[in-house]
Motif scaffolding. Sequence first.
Motif, mmCIF file in Angstrom:
data_model
loop_
_atom_site.group_PDB
_atom_site.id
_atom_site.type_symbol
_atom_site.label_atom_id
_atom_site.label_comp_id
_atom_site.label_asym_id
_atom_site.label_seq_id
_atom_site.Cartn_x
_atom_site.Cartn_y
_atom_site.Cartn_z
ATOM 1 N N TYR A 79 -82.860 57.139 -88.786
ATOM 2 C CA TYR A 79 -82.200 57.903 -89.853
ATOM 3 C C TYR A 79 -81.249 58.874 -89.181
ATOM 4 N N GLN A 80 -80.000 58.494 -89.080
ATOM 5 C CA GLN A 80 -79.013 59.256 -88.342
ATOM 6 C C GLN A 80 -78.215 60.185 -89.263
ATOM 7 N N PRO A 81 -77.498 61.140 -88.672
ATOM 8 C CA PRO A 81 -76.771 62.123 -89.478
ATOM 9 C C PRO A 81 -75.871 61.503 -90.548
ATOM 10 N N ASP A 82 -75.215 60.393 -90.240
ATOM 11 C CA ASP A 82 -74.310 59.776 -91.217
ATOM 12 C C ASP A 82 -75.018 59.423 -92.515
ATOM 13 N N ALA A 83 -76.291 59.055 -92.410
ATOM 14 C CA ALA A 83 -77.043 58.693 -93.614
ATOM 15 C C ALA A 83 -77.218 59.895 -94.526
ATOM 16 N N PHE A 84 -77.499 61.060 -93.933
ATOM 17 C CA PHE A 84 -77.661 62.248 -94.773
ATOM 18 C C PHE A 84 -76.312 62.748 -95.270
ATOM 19 N N ILE A 85 -75.279 62.649 -94.428
ATOM 20 C CA ILE A 85 -73.935 63.048 -94.855
ATOM 21 C C ILE A 85 -73.511 62.217 -96.066
ATOM 22 N N GLU A 86 -73.810 60.923 -96.036
ATOM 23 C CA GLU A 86 -73.476 60.052 -97.166
ATOM 24 C C GLU A 86 -74.182 60.520 -98.437
ATOM 25 N N ARG A 87 -75.416 60.966 -98.282
ATOM 26 C CA ARG A 87 -76.176 61.474 -99.432
ATOM 27 C C ARG A 87 -75.496 62.709 -100.018
ATOM 28 N N VAL A 88 -75.095 63.621 -99.140
ATOM 29 C CA VAL A 88 -74.422 64.845 -99.571
ATOM 30 C C VAL A 88 -73.117 64.512 -100.291
ATOM 31 N N GLU A 89 -72.365 63.571 -99.744
ATOM 32 C CA GLU A 89 -71.088 63.181 -100.359
ATOM 33 C C GLU A 89 -71.296 62.497 -101.712
ATOM 34 N N ARG A 90 -72.397 61.758 -101.833
ATOM 35 C CA ARG A 90 -72.693 61.075 -103.097
ATOM 36 C C ARG A 90 -72.894 62.080 -104.230
ATOM 37 N N HIS A 91 -73.356 63.266 -103.876
ATOM 38 C CA HIS A 91 -73.564 64.328 -104.874
ATOM 39 C C HIS A 91 -72.369 65.264 -104.964
ATOM 40 N N ALA A 92 -71.261 64.872 -104.323
ATOM 41 C CA ALA A 92 -70.005 65.639 -104.377
ATOM 42 C C ALA A 92 -70.180 67.080 -103.894
ATOM 43 N N ILE A 93 -70.997 67.244 -102.854
ATOM 44 C CA ILE A 93 -71.192 68.568 -102.264
ATOM 45 C C ILE A 93 -70.174 68.747 -101.143
ATOM 46 N N ALA A 94 -69.338 69.755 -101.269
ATOM 47 C CA ALA A 94 -68.320 70.025 -100.249
ATOM 48 C C ALA A 94 -68.980 70.635 -99.011
ATOM 49 N N TYR A 95 -68.494 70.227 -97.842
ATOM 50 C CA TYR A 95 -69.044 70.756 -96.598
ATOM 51 C C TYR A 95 -67.935 70.904 -95.569
ATOM 52 N N GLU A 96 -68.232 71.644 -94.509
ATOM 53 C CA GLU A 96 -67.259 71.848 -93.442
ATOM 54 C C GLU A 96 -67.930 71.635 -92.096
ATOM 55 N N GLU A 97 -67.134 71.222 -91.133
ATOM 56 C CA GLU A 97 -67.626 71.057 -89.766
ATOM 57 C C GLU A 97 -67.200 72.254 -88.942
ATOM 58 N N ARG A 98 -68.164 72.861 -88.277
ATOM 59 C CA ARG A 98 -67.879 74.001 -87.409
ATOM 60 C C ARG A 98 -68.052 73.577 -85.950
ATOM 61 N N ASP A 99 -68.177 74.560 -85.101
ATOM 62 C CA ASP A 99 -68.246 74.327 -83.660
ATOM 63 C C ASP A 99 -69.374 73.366 -83.292
#
Length: 394
Positions: A79-99
């Motif tokens: 279960y890699q980060p992309d899988a959870f990121i996809e979940r977040v995007e499916r719910h239209a939750i905006a996010y940002e990448e930091r350092d």
Amino acid sequence: MNQKQYDVIVIGAGAAGMMCAIEAGYRGLNVLLLDHAPKPGAKIRISGGGKCNFTNRNVEPKHFICSNPHFVKSALARYQPDAFIERVERHAIAYEERDKGQLFTLDGAGQLVAMFRTELDWAGVELQLNCFVSNVQKGSDQWQLITSNGSLQSQKLVVATGGLSYPKLRASDFGMQLAQQFGLAVMPSRPGLVPLVMPARQQAWWSELSGLSLRVIASTARGPEFDGAMLITHQGLSGPSILQASNYWFAGEAIRLNLLPQIKGIAGWLQELKQQAQPLSTVLKQYWPKRFVQAWQDKFGFDDDLANYSQIRLDALAEQLTAWSLYPEDTAGYAKAEVSLGGVATDEVSSKTMESLKVPGLYFIGEVLDVTGHLGGFNFQWAWASAHACAQSL
């Protein structure tokens, strides 16, 4: 008294518990998720300054502290980060990448909790809050829980009760006590990702500099080096580099600071400054806050004119600037800790399923296990990955 039968009961409605309950519910299981707190996801809500650093794009086993360094590999790989990121995007939750690959929500961690509440409904999971478990017993083929909501039974029991950090959020050692009840070894718990407190006799010096921040490389005798900001507090040291190093620090040991990580080859750099007759304090102000330069000069009495330095004294200055050894008195404790180290020994648990090797049908996930991630979203990724691995085996 109410008595109800479930396929799975998950104790703990935090990050790992909600994730596991959802994934198990999607598999068609009859799942109960319970927690003694009045709201689910309390730690999610406050993490990352309320923005929740929910994962990191660059997750590797080296980012975790565990007595068995191989334990985390299986769950993280599946279960890699992309899988959870996809979940977040499916719910239209905006996010940002930091350092360094850290991902945060843009509009608040409450959106992640709302996402989980939605998916708990989609998965048909029953959620019971303000539910206190007073007794857990295992029969020949089922678990029996005595709770403030009545007697509950299930085929499988998942413990996702977290560690001891943030006691104001009702953190407890329930999961570790339960493990010991059923004969599992537990590694001693201590605060992790936590500020360090300097001895009382030194605190006046640090307090005068409270609020200042500078880039350092922090390390201990037994851990890796961490390059990042150091924040001076009224009691001592905090900031990302210090929090990271705190996971590897033990009472009585030194923490070592390189105060000029920007300079490669400090001895040659000092020689060059000496030849150029540049005042040392003037140069240091390019890297340190002015007040820190002054306090450092007062504390150690260094001479601004490097022409007055012998080679021996110059070498000592280089050591002082790049390997300053400090001896903290203590950590700031669980109240200030982002995680707790220790927990259920990983030698007692299957790395593929999170099931106890001694007690069939008993599972441990998330922070209750002796797995602690570095700062930067790694602890949440462990919550998601261990929960997913567990749910697939229920």
